[in-house]
Design an enzyme around this catalytic site. Structure first.
Site, PDB file in Angstrom:
ATOM      1  N   CYS A 152       0.827  -1.191   0.000  1.00 54.86           N
ATOM      2  CA  CYS A 152       0.000   0.000   0.000  1.00 54.86           C
ATOM      3  C   CYS A 152       0.867   1.249   0.000  1.00 54.86           C
ATOM      4  O   CYS A 152       2.089   1.168  -0.010  1.00 54.86           O
ATOM      5  CB  CYS A 152      -0.880   0.016   1.242  1.00 54.86           C
ATOM      6  SG  CYS A 152       0.107   0.050   2.736  1.00 54.86           S
ATOM      7  N   CYS A 154       3.538   1.568   2.684  1.00 59.29           N
ATOM      8  CA  CYS A 154       4.778   0.836   2.463  1.00 59.29           C
ATOM      9  C   CYS A 154       5.737   1.686   1.633  1.00 59.29           C
ATOM     10  O   CYS A 154       6.919   1.803   1.938  1.00 59.29           O
ATOM     11  CB  CYS A 154       4.505  -0.480   1.741  1.00 59.29           C
ATOM     12  SG  CYS A 154       3.362  -1.545   2.614  1.00 59.29           S
ATOM     13  N   ASP A 186      -5.285 -28.460  -4.409  1.00 59.36           N
ATOM     14  CA  ASP A 186      -4.120 -28.681  -3.564  1.00 59.36           C
ATOM     15  C   ASP A 186      -4.672 -28.689  -2.137  1.00 59.36           C
ATOM     16  O   ASP A 186      -5.795 -28.256  -1.908  1.00 59.36           O
ATOM     17  CB  ASP A 186      -3.146 -27.518  -3.774  1.00 59.36           C
ATOM     18  CG  ASP A 186      -2.052 -27.507  -2.731  1.00 59.36           C
ATOM     19  OD1 ASP A 186      -1.454 -28.567  -2.499  1.00 59.36           O
ATOM     20  OD2 ASP A 186      -1.811 -26.434  -2.142  1.00 59.36           O
ATOM     21  N   ASP A 243      -1.996 -23.012  -4.159  1.00 55.96           N
ATOM     22  CA  ASP A 243      -1.435 -21.769  -3.647  1.00 55.96           C
ATOM     23  C   ASP A 243       0.081 -21.737  -3.574  1.00 55.96           C
ATOM     24  O   ASP A 243       0.689 -20.713  -3.740  1.00 55.96           O
ATOM     25  CB  ASP A 243      -1.984 -21.479  -2.249  1.00 55.96           C
ATOM     26  CG  ASP A 243      -1.352 -22.361  -1.212  1.00 55.96           C
ATOM     27  OD1 ASP A 243      -1.173 -23.557  -1.505  1.00 55.96           O
ATOM     28  OD2 ASP A 243      -1.003 -21.869  -0.134  1.00 55.96           O
ATOM     29  N   ASP A 289       2.967 -25.490  -6.422  1.00 57.18           N
ATOM     30  CA  ASP A 289       1.816 -25.663  -7.305  1.00 57.18           C
ATOM     31  C   ASP A 289       1.952 -24.851  -8.585  1.00 57.18           C
ATOM     32  O   ASP A 289       1.184 -25.049  -9.515  1.00 57.18           O
ATOM     33  CB  ASP A 289       0.523 -25.201  -6.611  1.00 57.18           C
ATOM     34  CG  ASP A 289       0.182 -26.061  -5.426  1.00 57.18           C
ATOM     35  OD1 ASP A 289       0.336 -27.294  -5.554  1.00 57.18           O
ATOM     36  OD2 ASP A 289      -0.232 -25.527  -4.391  1.00 57.18           O
TER      37      ASP A 289
END
Lengths: 58, 726
Positions: free
Chosen positions: B28, B31, B437, B617, B621
């Site tokens: 954001c 940051c 997964d 995720d 994967d």
């Protein structure tokens, strides 16, 4: 109809100005970080100490 | 001593150095502000700029390259990951290409607006008293603006069409180039001859809209390429090498050779694949196995590049490096899989395949027909042929698909689902098999304390205090359950064991079973555990498990009831996979599957004619996500996996998977209707054009109304949802 002899150059000039501005904005890297600009607007300015003093005196 | 990061700093000007960093965890505006202000406050820093789109940071400072270490430490101290990289390696050609397209778009837009202005005057003149000389003057002016603009802005299409023709095949750019060039040429001939039919406006406007589409497409692809680059950068850039006499020095990763001993500090990623030769630690191997809980590792255990060393410094003997590491293997798998997906032909392109030749044949037939069967002369015949080319200009057809996509993606976004690739909806509509997964997808992907109710209040207070002194994932799970305590002053973390401290005169320990004197206690629960001991006597045991998403069972049931085949593929241990699969009613399941095996299983399903939606995720994967027919990731997933996925969904629920599949089906139905409408439009308009009845005005009205028609139809997707909300 003579008016178009003025209006057409004016239209082209204005359009050309827009185009020049657009090309300048590409050159100066304004399209490099499109998401960043949208977020940066939320960053508060560093509080300016002089201004802060004035507001506290009130 | 030169440090590892200084190797990446480049000199700028006489006395300055600059460093390019990839920053992880920038979410954001705050940051951006924290990083830039903290660095900017340093005396020597002359420039610090975060690029939010690419998650890159550029820092320039006065003085020696060695300051790079301090810069990186500063950024990391703020809580962001910082990885220096060499900008030479990460190609920036994408940005050059996009700038060239933007310039072409700007020129085309300028010309289109001005030519359209002149055209409207000409059209208005059809009814009023405009004389031939004024019309000719406006036509000449249009030509003067449009022709250079077409020559400049059309280059991306001309170049691609030429390349295709040279290679002996044809693509969509061939008819586009042909239509634009022919329309411009014929218009020029008309203008020279003082004729009525000039189509400069049509050709330049067509170019402008096509360029807009091409720019958006390029931006999407650039993002995908950046994801692969980021993955490669997970490799450490330098390593601390021990020499035989015990001294240490930083060496760039490319200069490592198998057999060297490198030292890896806690919190660092392993730079190479290798074997631990000294020390004991815990490793976060989620990158490779998808397992969320840390694994103990001691002498003789194999470690993989990119995985994280969690608690203690260890020495590793270098095994495989660079392109031979497992991480590089994963990157290769992703790249291969992406090429596979590139073979998917979008509906719009499939339509274009027969549409383009059909238009050309019709236009040629029009020309031949008028020349052979009438006495109007070849100029007028050519004009009618061009009218056919223009009235079929794929405006309605070009809009049919994207408009539905825009409406559908807006719809999905409101439900917290982000559509990441344009053709994903089309692929979703064909899905008949769903592969999940486990960790982080069906489950929440983090350890959750399961027996919090059994712990007494006194033990709870102590555990809170001890856990606050540790960064270990299980300690954090304790804090999530109980709230944060104040860490005791003498709290100390013992690598591989746990945390110890003195509270009220007793020595307390929170950590492994053996270390807390609980070796002979019965095993509790199924997942990980922690023990609490007072002066060597175990007083309480904590059990942890990875929680299943609250609506996982319901969603899986719904999907199965709708006729989808559901499968579970996980890198985790077989027992765990069986337990979760049992609980959710998934009978097709496999545990202990490597990233390569996941891809192989997807290929197998594909060979059986299934269209698979992969939901996953972890970085492990990522290849499977890229290989699947369509893919989804939760928003908590690794960056790289998210970017491989077609859709990203937010929140703790699994229901978005079902929602996305439903929206995909509806959107596809609307797309089909739209293409049908576009074809009907052409079936009516083309005969008129062939018969020579189409003036520029008729063409303009016909094209706009067909575009309006498909747009309105697409908006029905929005309304259907507002009404029924099924």
């Amino acid at each position: 109809m003579n008016i178009i002899a003025i209006l057409i150059p004016v239209a082209l000039l204005l359009g050309g100005l827009g185009l020049a501005g657009f090309i300048w904005s590409i050159r100066s890297g304004q399209y490099d970080d499109l998401e960043g600009a949208a977020r940066r607007i939320l960053i508060d300015e560093e509080p300016d100490e002089e201004l802060l003093d004035v507001s506290q005196e009130k | 001593m030169p440090n590892g990061h200084a190797l990446r700093a480049v000199p700028v000007g006489a006395d300055e150095h600059a460093l390019n960093l990839l920053v992880e965890g920038v979410h954001c505006a705050n940051c951006i502000a924290r990083i830039e202000r903290t660095l900017g406050a340093r005396e020597d820093v002359t420039e610090a700029r975060v690029n939010f789109s690419t998650r890159r940071l550029y820092v320039r400072w006065r003085g020696e390259a060695d300051a790079a270490r301090v810069i990186v430490d500063t950024v990391e101290g703020l809580g962001y990951g910082a990885i220096p990289f060499d900008p030479e390696i990460l190609a920036s050609q994408g940005s050059e290409e996009s700038k060239a397209l933007l310039r072409a778009m700007g020129v085309a837009g300028f010309a289109a607006a001005n030519v359209m202005l002149l055209s409207i005057s000409v059209w208005a003149g059809l009814w009023s008293d405009m004389d031939a000389s004024t019309r000719d003057f406006l036509h000449w002016l249009s030509a003067l603006i449009a022709l250079p603009a077409i020559a400049y802005s059309g280059r991306p299409f001309f170049r691609s069409a030429l390349a295709a023709l040279r290679g002996g095949h044809t693509n969509m750019d061939v008819p586009i180039s042909l239509a634009v060039i022919l329309a411009a040429t014929v218009s020029l001939i008309e203008t020279i001859g003082g004729g009525v039919h000039a189509y400069f406006d049509a050709s330049i406007t067509l170019l402008f809209f096509l360029l807009v589409g091409r720019y958006l497409d390029l931006r999407a692809r650039a993002e995908a390429r950046r994801s692969a680059e980021r993955l490669l950068l997970l490799r450490a850039t330098s390593a601390l090498v021990e020499t035989e006499n015990g001294s240490v020095s930083y060496v760039a990763v490319e200069d490592l050779v198998p057999g060297m001993i490198v030292r890896v500090a806690p919190g660092e990623r392993f730079p190479v694949d290798g074997e631990i030769t000294r020390g004991q630690t815990e490793i976060d191997a989620s990158l490779v196995t998808g397992e969320s809980l840390p694994q103990a590792a001691a002498r003789g255990v194999s470690v993989f590049a990119g995985t994280m060393n969690l608690i203690a410094s260890v020495a590793v003997s270098v095994g495989r490096i660079g392109d031979d590491t497992l991480l590089a293997e994963i990157v290769r798998l992703i790249e291969d899989a992406e090429q596979g997906r590139a073979r998917f032909v979008r509906l719009a392109d499939r339509v274009a395949r027969w549409y383009a030749p059909a238009v050309h044949i019709l236009a040629a037939a029009t020309f031949a027909g008028w020349v052979l069967f009438s006495f109007v002369g070849w100029q007028v015949a050519l004009l009618h042929a061009v009218a056919v080319l223009i009235i079929t200009c794929p405006c309605a057809l070009g809009l049919a698909v994207p408009v539905v996509q825009v409406v559908a993606s807006g719809r999905l976004l409101k439900r917290g689902i982000l559509l990441r690739s344009g053709d994903a909806l089309e692929r979703l509509a064909a899905v008949d098999t769903i592969v999940f997964d486990k960790t982080g997808t069906l489950t929440m992907g983090r350890a959750v304390l399961t027996n919090g109710d059994e712990i007494s209040d006194a033990d709870r207070t102590v555990a809170m205090q001890l856990a606050a002194a540790s960064q270990h994932p299980l300690s954090r799970a304790v804090l999530r359950a109980f709230g944060a305590g104040r860490p005791p002053a003498d709290a100390r973390e013992v690598p591989g064991c746990g945390v110890t401290a003195t509270i009220d005169g007793s020595t307390w320990r929170l950590g492994r079973r053996g270390w807390c004197g609980a070796a002979d206690r019965p095993v509790m629960g199924r997942g990980s555990e922690l023990w609490l001991s007072r002066d060597g006597v175990p007083v309480a045991g904590f059990t942890f498990d990875d929680d299943v998403r609250p609506d996982a069972a319901r969603t899986v049931d719904t999907l199965m009831a709708r006729g989808f085949q559901v499968e579970l593929l996980s890198g985790d241990r077989r027992e765990v996979v069986d337990r979760i699969g049992e609980a959710l009613g998934i009978s097709q399941r496999r545990g202990g599957v490597s990233p390569t095996e996941k891809v192989a299983r997807l290929r197998e399903l594909e060979a059986n004619g299934r269209h698979v939606l992969m939901v996953g995720d972890g970085l492990n994967d990522a290849p499977a996500l890229a290989a699947a027919y369509a893919s989804m990731s939760p928003a908590a997933a690794a960056d790289v996996s998210q970017i491989q996925a077609d859709l990203v969904f937010q929140g703790d629920l699994l229901a978005p998977v079902a929602t996305a599949l439903e929206v995909g089906r509806r959107a596809n139905r609307l797309t089909m209707q739209n293409i049908g409408l576009a074809i009907v439009y052409n079936a009516i308009a083309v005969p008129f054009a062939m018969a020579g009845f189409v003036t520029p005005l008729v063409a303009a009205v016909a094209m706009s109304s067909s575009s309006l028609l498909v747009t309105t139809n697409a908006l029905r997707l929005k309304r259907e949802y507002a009404d029924g909300g099924k």
